[in-house]
Structure formats: structure tokens, C-alpha cells
Write an enzyme that holds these catalytic residues in place. Structure first.
Site, short mmCIF file in Angstrom:
data_model
loop_
_atom_site.label_atom_id
_atom_site.label_comp_id
_atom_site.label_asym_id
_atom_site.label_seq_id
_atom_site.Cartn_x
_atom_site.Cartn_y
_atom_site.Cartn_z
N ASN A 182 -49.74 -6.41 20.00
CA ASN A 182 -49.95 -7.57 19.15
C ASN A 182 -51.17 -7.32 18.27
O ASN A 182 -52.26 -7.05 18.76
CB ASN A 182 -50.14 -8.81 20.02
CG ASN A 182 -50.18 -10.09 19.23
OD1 ASN A 182 -51.01 -10.26 18.36
ND2 ASN A 182 -49.26 -11.00 19.55
N HIS A 238 -46.50 -9.53 15.99
CA HIS A 238 -46.33 -9.57 17.45
C HIS A 238 -46.01 -8.16 17.94
O HIS A 238 -45.51 -7.33 17.18
CB HIS A 238 -45.21 -10.52 17.83
CG HIS A 238 -45.56 -11.97 17.67
ND1 HIS A 238 -44.87 -12.97 18.33
CD2 HIS A 238 -46.52 -12.60 16.95
CE1 HIS A 238 -45.40 -14.14 18.02
NE2 HIS A 238 -46.39 -13.94 17.17
N GLU A 296 -43.70 -6.69 19.76
CA GLU A 296 -42.36 -6.13 19.63
C GLU A 296 -42.03 -5.81 18.17
O GLU A 296 -41.43 -4.78 17.88
CB GLU A 296 -41.32 -7.09 20.20
CG GLU A 296 -41.52 -7.41 21.68
CD GLU A 296 -42.49 -8.57 21.94
OE1 GLU A 296 -42.54 -9.01 23.09
OE2 GLU A 296 -43.20 -9.02 21.01
N SER A 336 -42.20 -11.89 27.91
CA SER A 336 -40.91 -12.34 27.40
C SER A 336 -41.01 -12.58 25.89
O SER A 336 -41.88 -13.32 25.44
CB SER A 336 -40.51 -13.64 28.11
OG SER A 336 -39.27 -14.11 27.68
N CYS A 373 -40.75 -13.83 22.09
CA CYS A 373 -40.52 -15.10 21.40
C CYS A 373 -39.24 -14.99 20.56
O CYS A 373 -38.63 -13.93 20.45
CB CYS A 373 -41.72 -15.44 20.50
SG CYS A 373 -41.84 -14.40 19.03
N CYS A 424 -39.40 -12.21 17.81
CA CYS A 424 -39.26 -10.86 18.34
C CYS A 424 -37.84 -10.62 18.87
O CYS A 424 -37.28 -9.54 18.71
CB CYS A 424 -40.30 -10.61 19.41
SG CYS A 424 -41.99 -10.71 18.76
#
Length: 148
Positions: free
Chosen positions: A44, A55, A57, A80, A82, A85
Site C-alpha cells: 500500500n 492499494h 493489490e 482481504s 476491498c 482491488c
């Protein structure tokens, strides 16, 4: 061959790098399981760059560059993903996602499942503790990151 726990460790290294840089401790790696190798890494960078879309990912997928083998890759993230992503990985038809935890944040896992993506949650104690501590110590940055 790299197993899911080993890959999560690589994502954790990215998360820890983000934390040392003054950002959020969320990391990701993109893996080609056919070759047994990590093809991209990211963490991030939202705080560091001022980019609200940076972010872990998305940064990782961006770092992978132009490719045609997306449907053969696995995305690994410490948290996990969002909906943004998740959408990015769905756009490129990444069929398998491994997450460290969803205790501190439950992302768009139902969207992954509805699209036939294999989702593996490792319920990793280190990921849970690291993110929990960050949320507790930096609620302003955390809420900003998730749009609260």
C-alpha cells in the site's frame, strides 16, 4: 514449489516495508504457480504517494506490467481485498486469491466467489495482529484508506 504460507510471507515483507515507510501495513505478491515464482510485488502506497488508488493489490498488479498470462496467476494479499482491488483482479481474470486474514477487514469476498475465483483465507495470526495494532494506533489513516 512455493506454498501459500511461503507466498504470504513474501506479502508480509511488503506490508512491513509499507509500515516502515509510514504507510499502511498491507502487502501483496503476484505469483505464477506454473513456474513457482513471484512475478510482481507491491504494498500500500496511498500515504506515501498521495494516490487514493495505490492499494497493495493494485500496486502489485500495476508492477506486473503488461502480460497475457493473468488467468494462470495467483494474487496473495495480507488482508482481504476491498472492492476496488477485487475489481482489478477480476478485470484481469486472476483465478485464485490467497489472503492472510479478514478479521480486521472483510473485503469483497462474495464478489470473488460469485465470479468463480478460488479464495483461500489463511487466518494468519501475524497478519491479524499487525493490522489490528495499526488500526488501533492509526484509526485516522485506516478510516481514510477504507473510505470512512
Amino acid at each position: 514449489m512455493l506454498d501459500d504460507r511461503t507466498l504470504l510471507q513474501a506479502a508480509l515483507e511488503e506490508a512491513e516495508l509499507g509500515l516502515r515507510e509510514g504507510g499502511l501495513p498491507i502487502g501483496s505478491v503476484l505469483v505464477d504457480p506454473r513456474k513457482g515464482q513471484i512475478v510482481a510485488r507491491g504494498h500500500n502506497l496511498r500515504v506515501q504517494t498521495g494516490d487514493p488508488t495505490a492499494h497493495a493489490e493494485v500496486v502489485c498488479i500495476r508492477n506486473a506490467g503488461r502480460r497475457r498470462d493473468w488467468p494462470h496467476l495467483t494474487l496473495v494479499s495480507t488482508l482481504s481485498p476491498c472492492v476496488m482491488c477485487t475489481g482489478t483482479s477480476l478485470l484481469y481474470r486472476i483465478p485464485r486469491v490467497v489472503i492472510g486474514e479478514n478479521t480486521n477487514f472483510l473485503g469483497a469476498e462474495d464478489l470473488f466467489r460469485s465470479r468463480g475465483v478460488e479464495l483461500v483465507n489463511l487466518h494468519d495470526a501475524h497478519c491479524i495482529e499487525m493490522m489490528s495494532r495499526f488500526v488501533r494506533e492509526h484509526p485516522d489513516l485506516w478510516n481514510e484508506d477504507i473510505g470512512v
